[in-house]
Design an enzyme around this catalytic site. Structure first.
Site, PDB file in Angstrom:
ATOM      1  N   HIS A 142      -5.327  -4.820  -2.029  1.00 31.33           N
ATOM      2  CA  HIS A 142      -6.257  -4.731  -0.677  1.00 31.33           C
ATOM      3  C   HIS A 142      -7.117  -5.711  -0.444  1.00 31.33           C
ATOM      4  CE1 HIS A 142      -3.814  -1.243  -0.854  1.00 31.33           C
ATOM      5  NE2 HIS A 142      -4.193  -0.661   0.177  1.00 31.33           N
TER       6      HIS A 142
ATOM      7  N   SER B 209       0.661  -1.314   0.013  1.00 31.74           N
ATOM      8  CA  SER B 209      -0.088   0.034   0.251  1.00 31.74           C
ATOM      9  C   SER B 209       1.039   1.377  -0.027  1.00 31.74           C
ATOM     10  CB  SER B 209      -0.824  -0.062   1.260  1.00 31.74           C
ATOM     11  OG  SER B 209      -1.922   0.948   1.183  1.00 31.74           O
TER      12      SER B 209
ATOM     13  N   GLU C 229      -2.050  -2.447  -8.049  1.00 35.77           N
ATOM     14  CA  GLU C 229      -3.358  -2.390  -7.595  1.00 35.77           C
ATOM     15  C   GLU C 229      -3.821  -1.101  -7.044  1.00 35.77           C
ATOM     16  OE1 GLU C 229      -3.836  -2.266  -4.020  1.00 35.77           O
ATOM     17  OE2 GLU C 229      -1.572  -1.997  -3.530  1.00 35.77           O
TER      18      GLU C 229
END
Length: 321
Positions: free
Chosen positions: A294, A112, A228
């Site tokens: 995620h 992330s 992502e």
């Protein structure tokens, strides 16, 4: 690229918070994650400022850099895990002693928002870093087996191996309710076929794009990109961010896209519409709905490592990591 020494049982892993603080985790969650890692044979220690917090549930640049430097300089520490993601790890980049990190190379893993700092370390030191579970990810009970298996495969052994799809996946708030979870069957999907191998770069798309125009941005031309994004994106912003990255690269060898969260509204129809805009993506292998990002569970992959893709088979193999 420099491959850090693999982890082994008995090694010390330092937990640091270069983005959000561990103060957002429950005491039970911290203990669960710690025990799960200890059960894998690791010794767990925490950075000095991991549980401190400020107005935005983080700490000062100085405190976060101090914990990062201490973790790399401590000869007893063999691996570093980030607590969780957030929004601000890129604040640290100009203040990091990259020569120190290059001198004491070791496993560094998170995902992330950690994409910024992991990528910067890789570009500035030539050391492979890893996009994989945070410390907080080890709180999760159901689907933990898959996550832990590929964490160990990537970080504890050297032999090339295939990344395989999970049996099922979930997009629920598992950290709020560990029992009443909803799972769906996993299918990795092929947008365009092809077989290729190459250097792997990527992670969280919007975070990686923060590095464009800085010295921390990798040269991604002719690379294999893994990207992502989280629930805060929408089809229009993902399309814009993807376009920006592809224009930066001009040409890439392959594209692998992690599974989207439902809240993003990036349905398969929307994603295919976005991919269809780019002629280059019709000439290279492209996979999507893959087990990273995620949703849960996720595999671990090396930033700056080498991967082989056979898109028609939905096959991903880590070769050098």
């Amino acid at each position: 690229m420099i491959i850090p020494n693999k982890l082994k049982q008995g090694d010390e892993i330092r937990i640091i918070a270069p983005s959000r603080s561990a103060s957002i985790l429950s005491d039970e969650g911290v203990q669960t994650a710690k025990e799960r890692l200890e059960n894998l044979g690791f010794v767990i220690s925490f950075g000095k400022h991991v549980f401190d917090k400020n107005l935005q549930n983080s700490t000062s640049i100085q405190q976060r850099v101090e914990d990062l430097h201490d973790a790399f300089a401590d000869k007893n520490v063999k691996g570093i895990l980030t607590v969780i993601g957030g929004f601000n790890s890129n604040e640290l980049l100009p203040y990091i002693d990259y020569e120190l990190i290059k001198k004491y190379t070791k496993v560094f893993c998170g995902y992330s928002d950690i994409t910024a700092i992991g990528t910067a370390i890789s570009t500035q030191t030539g050391m492979v870093t890893y996009s994989g579970p945070h410390f907080s990810s080890f709180q999760m009970r159901k689907a933990q087996e898959y996550q832990t298996h590929f964490f160990k495969q990537c970080l504890m052994q050297n032999e090339p191996f295939e990344l395989k799809p999970s049996e099922h996946w979930s997009d629920d708030a598992w950290y709020l309710d560990q029992e009443n979870r909803v799972f769906e069957n996993t299918v990795w999907k092929t947008y365009n076929e092809g077989t290729v191998s190459g250097e792997l770069w990527g992670g969280n798309l919007c975070t990686l794009n923060l590095l464009q125009g800085t010295k921390y941005m990798p040269i991604i031309e002719n690379a294999i990109l893994f990207i992502e994004d989280d629930e805060m994106t929408i089809p229009e912003t993902f399309a814009r961010d993807l376009t920006s990255l592809l224009q930066n690269a001009q040409s890439i060898k392959a594209l692998v896209i992690g599974r989207f969260q439902r809240a993003s509204k990036i349905t398969e129809e929307q994603l295919l519409f976005i991919l269809d805009k780019h002629p280059m993506l019709k000439t290279i292998p492209v996979l999507y709905d893959v087990d990273f990002g995620h949703t849960q569970p996720m595999f671990t992959f090396p930033i700056g490592g080498e991967v082989q893709i056979a898109a028609e088979k939905g096959s991903l193999k880590l070769v050098r990591f």
